[in-house]
Design an enzyme around this catalytic site. Sequence first.
Site, PDB file in Angstrom:
ATOM      1  N   CYS A  18       0.146  -1.563  -0.139  1.00  0.00           N
ATOM      2  CA  CYS A  18       0.013   0.188   0.221  1.00  0.00           C
ATOM      3  C   CYS A  18       0.777   1.206  -0.219  1.00  0.00           C
ATOM      4  CB  CYS A  18      -0.600  -0.373   0.977  1.00  0.00           C
ATOM      5  SG  CYS A  18      -0.279  -0.046   2.982  1.00  0.00           S
ATOM      6  N   CYS A  92      -4.194   1.243  -3.560  1.00  0.00           N
ATOM      7  CA  CYS A  92      -2.948   2.817  -3.684  1.00  0.00           C
ATOM      8  C   CYS A  92      -3.114   3.593  -4.719  1.00  0.00           C
ATOM      9  CB  CYS A  92      -1.943   2.205  -3.479  1.00  0.00           C
ATOM     10  SG  CYS A  92      -1.334   0.969  -4.123  1.00  0.00           S
ATOM     11  N   CYS A  96       0.838   2.713  -6.814  1.00  0.00           N
ATOM     12  CA  CYS A  96       1.018   1.544  -6.902  1.00  0.00           C
ATOM     13  C   CYS A  96       1.966   0.722  -7.699  1.00  0.00           C
ATOM     14  CB  CYS A  96       0.150   0.306  -6.200  1.00  0.00           C
ATOM     15  SG  CYS A  96       0.301   0.546  -4.142  1.00  0.00           S
TER      16      CYS A  96
END
Length: 144
Positions: A18, A92, A96
Amino acid sequence: MSETPIPTPTKPSALFVCVHNAGRSQMAAGFLRALSDGAFDVRSAGSMPAEQINPVAVEAMLEVGIDIRDERPKVLRPEAVEASDAVITMGCGDACPYYPGKNYQDWELDDPAGQGIDAIRPIRDEIERRVRGLLAELGVEPVA
């Protein structure tokens, strides 16, 4: 003539990612460790890690008997991705990266940062549900 030894299989591994690596990923890692009884190597990391884990996430996990107090936010490194059989990003979005070729999942989850225990409990419960689903997909019976 000696036989070549068969290599011992290693445990499967999962990486939870995350943005801040301060709550969601540690909760997921804690659940996977507890529910698989050590059958997995588990890591968590963040694309922009916080200074410390969210103390309210720690409190929420202690309520269900899982202690993540010793967890520390970690920087996402390519080596961790390479060493993992499954990579799960957690709410995210573009922060990410996507890792082609991996067992990749994206779990859309609310961010527990700055939230009270009443807001974090449903996030924790959803993470547990998803970890149990991941174990079922992998054919692993949860221990609890």
